[in-house]
Design a protein around this motif. Structure first.
Motif, PDB file in Angstrom:
ATOM      1  N   GLU A   1     -18.421  -6.489  32.119  1.00  0.00           N
ATOM      2  CA  GLU A   1     -18.952  -6.956  30.605  1.00  0.00           C
ATOM      3  C   GLU A   1     -20.108  -5.937  30.077  1.00  0.00           C
ATOM      4  O   GLU A   1     -21.127  -6.612  30.033  1.00  0.00           O
ATOM      5  N   VAL A   2     -19.970  -4.903  30.056  1.00  0.00           N
ATOM      6  CA  VAL A   2     -21.058  -3.942  29.663  1.00  0.00           C
ATOM      7  C   VAL A   2     -21.083  -3.990  28.276  1.00  0.00           C
ATOM      8  O   VAL A   2     -20.193  -3.502  27.417  1.00  0.00           O
ATOM      9  N   SER A   3     -22.178  -3.935  27.757  1.00  0.00           N
ATOM     10  CA  SER A   3     -22.560  -3.681  26.439  1.00  0.00           C
ATOM     11  C   SER A   3     -23.738  -2.889  26.183  1.00  0.00           C
ATOM     12  O   SER A   3     -24.627  -3.062  27.117  1.00  0.00           O
ATOM     13  N   LYS A   4     -24.013  -2.220  25.009  1.00  0.00           N
ATOM     14  CA  LYS A   4     -25.169  -1.242  24.792  1.00  0.00           C
ATOM     15  C   LYS A   4     -25.467  -1.230  23.496  1.00  0.00           C
ATOM     16  O   LYS A   4     -24.467  -1.191  22.564  1.00  0.00           O
ATOM     17  N   GLN A   5     -26.771  -1.596  23.113  1.00  0.00           N
ATOM     18  CA  GLN A   5     -27.253  -1.603  21.989  1.00  0.00           C
ATOM     19  C   GLN A   5     -28.408  -0.711  21.945  1.00  0.00           C
ATOM     20  O   GLN A   5     -29.195  -0.534  22.628  1.00  0.00           O
TER      21      GLN A   5
ATOM     22  N   ASP B   1     -30.593  -1.822  16.573  1.00  0.00           N
ATOM     23  CA  ASP B   1     -29.748  -3.021  15.957  1.00  0.00           C
ATOM     24  C   ASP B   1     -28.239  -2.376  15.780  1.00  0.00           C
ATOM     25  O   ASP B   1     -27.303  -3.345  15.334  1.00  0.00           O
ATOM     26  N   LYS B   2     -28.052  -1.497  16.432  1.00  0.00           N
ATOM     27  CA  LYS B   2     -26.446  -1.081  16.338  1.00  0.00           C
ATOM     28  C   LYS B   2     -25.929  -1.201  18.016  1.00  0.00           C
ATOM     29  O   LYS B   2     -26.324  -0.738  18.695  1.00  0.00           O
ATOM     30  N   THR B   3     -24.754  -2.032  17.867  1.00  0.00           N
ATOM     31  CA  THR B   3     -23.962  -2.101  18.964  1.00  0.00           C
ATOM     32  C   THR B   3     -23.178  -0.921  19.430  1.00  0.00           C
ATOM     33  O   THR B   3     -22.053  -0.684  18.354  1.00  0.00           O
ATOM     34  N   VAL B   4     -23.202  -0.311  20.311  1.00  0.00           N
ATOM     35  CA  VAL B   4     -22.239   0.993  20.680  1.00  0.00           C
ATOM     36  C   VAL B   4     -21.210   0.593  21.641  1.00  0.00           C
ATOM     37  O   VAL B   4     -20.041   1.211  21.450  1.00  0.00           O
ATOM     38  N   LEU B   5     -21.516  -0.187  22.490  1.00  0.00           N
ATOM     39  CA  LEU B   5     -20.521  -0.847  23.391  1.00  0.00           C
ATOM     40  C   LEU B   5     -20.625  -2.348  23.217  1.00  0.00           C
ATOM     41  O   LEU B   5     -21.426  -3.058  23.509  1.00  0.00           O
ATOM     42  N   SER B   6     -19.361  -2.972  23.557  1.00  0.00           N
ATOM     43  CA  SER B   6     -19.090  -4.367  23.357  1.00  0.00           C
ATOM     44  C   SER B   6     -18.385  -5.010  24.579  1.00  0.00           C
ATOM     45  O   SER B   6     -17.154  -4.788  24.417  1.00  0.00           O
ATOM     46  N   ASN B   7     -18.951  -5.666  25.465  1.00  0.00           N
ATOM     47  CA  ASN B   7     -18.252  -6.353  26.517  1.00  0.00           C
ATOM     48  C   ASN B   7     -17.138  -5.573  27.117  1.00  0.00           C
ATOM     49  O   ASN B   7     -15.987  -6.177  27.460  1.00  0.00           O
ATOM     50  N   ILE B   8     -17.492  -4.511  27.693  1.00  0.00           N
ATOM     51  CA  ILE B   8     -16.358  -3.739  28.195  1.00  0.00           C
ATOM     52  C   ILE B   8     -16.073  -3.959  29.933  1.00  0.00           C
ATOM     53  O   ILE B   8     -17.377  -3.795  30.649  1.00  0.00           O
ATOM     54  N   SER B   9     -15.154  -4.422  30.211  1.00  0.00           N
ATOM     55  CA  SER B   9     -14.849  -4.484  31.842  1.00  0.00           C
ATOM     56  C   SER B   9     -13.634  -3.475  32.028  1.00  0.00           C
ATOM     57  O   SER B   9     -12.667  -3.402  31.357  1.00  0.00           O
ATOM     58  N   ALA B  10     -13.833  -2.890  33.196  1.00  0.00           N
ATOM     59  CA  ALA B  10     -12.677  -1.921  33.645  1.00  0.00           C
ATOM     60  C   ALA B  10     -12.911  -1.566  35.295  1.00  0.00           C
ATOM     61  O   ALA B  10     -14.200  -1.825  35.556  1.00  0.00           O
ATOM     62  N   THR B  11     -11.834  -1.267  36.012  1.00  0.00           N
ATOM     63  CA  THR B  11     -11.953  -0.881  37.178  1.00  0.00           C
ATOM     64  C   THR B  11     -11.400   0.606  37.329  1.00  0.00           C
ATOM     65  O   THR B  11     -10.396   1.039  36.689  1.00  0.00           O
ATOM     66  N   PHE B  12     -12.322   1.305  38.121  1.00  0.00           N
ATOM     67  CA  PHE B  12     -11.886   2.708  38.141  1.00  0.00           C
ATOM     68  C   PHE B  12     -11.565   3.315  39.711  1.00  0.00           C
ATOM     69  O   PHE B  12     -12.370   2.872  40.506  1.00  0.00           O
ATOM     70  N   GLU B  13     -10.387   3.425  40.097  1.00  0.00           N
ATOM     71  CA  GLU B  13      -9.825   3.258  41.344  1.00  0.00           C
ATOM     72  C   GLU B  13      -9.921   4.656  42.189  1.00  0.00           C
ATOM     73  O   GLU B  13     -10.051   5.692  41.468  1.00  0.00           O
ATOM     74  N   ALA B  14     -10.485   4.441  43.373  1.00  0.00           N
ATOM     75  CA  ALA B  14     -10.378   5.561  44.374  1.00  0.00           C
ATOM     76  C   ALA B  14      -9.165   6.327  44.529  1.00  0.00           C
ATOM     77  O   ALA B  14      -8.051   5.408  44.505  1.00  0.00           O
TER      78      ALA B  14
ATOM     79  N   ILE C   1     -28.216   5.975  31.625  1.00  0.00           N
ATOM     80  CA  ILE C   1     -28.938   4.705  30.610  1.00  0.00           C
ATOM     81  C   ILE C   1     -28.618   3.412  31.126  1.00  0.00           C
ATOM     82  O   ILE C   1     -27.407   3.258  31.779  1.00  0.00           O
ATOM     83  N   ALA C   2     -29.508   2.546  30.994  1.00  0.00           N
ATOM     84  CA  ALA C   2     -29.090   1.035  31.294  1.00  0.00           C
ATOM     85  C   ALA C   2     -28.439   0.441  30.247  1.00  0.00           C
ATOM     86  O   ALA C   2     -28.617   0.524  29.184  1.00  0.00           O
ATOM     87  N   PRO C   3     -27.148  -0.499  30.921  1.00  0.00           N
ATOM     88  CA  PRO C   3     -26.775  -1.080  29.758  1.00  0.00           C
ATOM     89  C   PRO C   3     -27.443  -2.500  29.115  1.00  0.00           C
ATOM     90  O   PRO C   3     -28.295  -2.782  29.952  1.00  0.00           O
ATOM     91  N   THR C   4     -27.323  -2.822  28.242  1.00  0.00           N
ATOM     92  CA  THR C   4     -28.078  -3.865  27.537  1.00  0.00           C
ATOM     93  C   THR C   4     -27.591  -5.249  28.294  1.00  0.00           C
ATOM     94  O   THR C   4     -28.626  -6.059  28.627  1.00  0.00           O
ATOM     95  N   THR C   5     -26.225  -5.452  28.352  1.00  0.00           N
ATOM     96  CA  THR C   5     -25.994  -6.420  29.423  1.00  0.00           C
ATOM     97  C   THR C   5     -24.790  -6.028  30.259  1.00  0.00           C
ATOM     98  O   THR C   5     -24.196  -4.991  30.049  1.00  0.00           O
ATOM     99  N   GLY C   6     -24.493  -6.596  31.330  1.00  0.00           N
ATOM    100  CA  GLY C   6     -23.454  -6.211  32.198  1.00  0.00           C
ATOM    101  C   GLY C   6     -23.666  -5.620  33.473  1.00  0.00           C
ATOM    102  O   GLY C   6     -25.080  -5.318  33.591  1.00  0.00           O
ATOM    103  N   ARG C   7     -22.953  -5.355  34.215  1.00  0.00           N
ATOM    104  CA  ARG C   7     -23.161  -4.706  35.544  1.00  0.00           C
ATOM    105  C   ARG C   7     -21.974  -3.762  35.934  1.00  0.00           C
ATOM    106  O   ARG C   7     -21.061  -3.639  35.512  1.00  0.00           O
ATOM    107  N   VAL C   8     -22.766  -2.809  36.768  1.00  0.00           N
ATOM    108  CA  VAL C   8     -21.725  -1.467  37.015  1.00  0.00           C
ATOM    109  C   VAL C   8     -21.869  -1.650  38.816  1.00  0.00           C
ATOM    110  O   VAL C   8     -22.957  -1.312  39.401  1.00  0.00           O
TER     111      VAL C   8
END
Length: 244
Positions: free
Chosen positions: A6-10, A13-26, A51-58
């Motif tokens: 659930e990564v978002s980045k602003q 006032d501009k939202t560049v990423l909105s609530n992205i979730s994904a898995t990158f596999e080994a 850069i740090a996401p506005t919200t979400g985790r990695v």
């Protein structure tokens, strides 16, 4: 494995990423694709921790980099290899010295061990005969292969590639794709590639994330991309329309 939750980045006032979730596999080549301005580079920078996401985790194998301090991030980055778009080799160093650079900075191995590993990596990417040449004396494709060797110098668990085929002719681009793909499998690396090269998508896309206007619109593989019912993805893949 790298997990984006659930990564978002602003930016203001501009939202560049909105609530992205994904898995990158080994052990797989995980591709992030999309048009210019879609948010691919910002997502990659959030994953790497530049850069740090506005919200979400990695998460890197369960380790949340969004709550790490600078010391913890430095330790994690020793597990990361980076292939930059322009290769980013040091002009004043030979190819061999460029590959040894990360080891000289971060490894406590003896000089002979570092040299042996650098020579082995250069042999693996087909550059044994160029190890004493300078970047100005080799082709763009050879520079990219040298950069791949350097990105693997510290035996990373995670490899990030930013537009690895940028500026290369189609034949050389295939060589670079093959190298990234085979090295990923050989070493079980979690590889994340930011690209808009459709040949890469079709040939090495084990896992593909398609981003449009900062949102994830499709997730799949090279084997399933043609059968997708995502209209914007088909337009992107087959270059049917131009978006502004």
């Amino acid at each position: 494995m790298i997990e984006v939750k659930e990564v978002s980045k602003q930016f203001e006032d501009k939202t560049v990423l909105s609530n992205i979730s994904a898995t990158f596999e080994a052990g797989k080549t995980n591709l992030i694709i999309g048009r210019s301005g879609a948010g691919k580079t910002v997502l990659l920078k959030c994953i790497i921790g530049l850069i740090a996401p506005t919200t979400g985790r990695v998460f890197y194998d369960g380790r949340d980099i969004t709550v790490m301090g600078e010391k913890e991030l430095k330790l994690l980055r020793r597990e990361v290899g980076m292939l930059f778009q322009g290769s980013a080799l040091f002009d004043s160093m030979t190819v061999m010295e460029n590959v040894m650079f990360p080891m000289n900075m971060f490894s406590n191995d003896k000089l002979a061990v570092r040299r042996e590993r650098a020579a082995r990596l250069l042999h693996r990417v087909g550059l044994s005969d160029a190890k004493y040449k300078y970047p100005s004396e080799i082709s763009g494709g050879m520079m990219k292969r040298a950069a791949i060797a350097r990105s693997l110098a510290l035996e990373p668990k995670y490899l990030f590639c930013d537009e690895p085929n940028s500026g290369l002719d189609p034949k050389t681009a295939i060589v670079i794709d093959d190298l990234i793909y085979s090295l990923t499998q050989e070493h079980g690396i979690t590889t994340v590639v930011n690209t808009h090269d459709m040949n890469s998508v079709k040939t090495i896309g084990d896992k593909i994330i398609y981003i449009r206007h900062g949102q994830k619109e499709w997730e799949g593989s090279s084997a399933t991309i043609d059968s997708s019912d995502c209209t914007s993805l088909k337009n992107f893949v087959f270059a049917k329309t131009i978006e502004y």
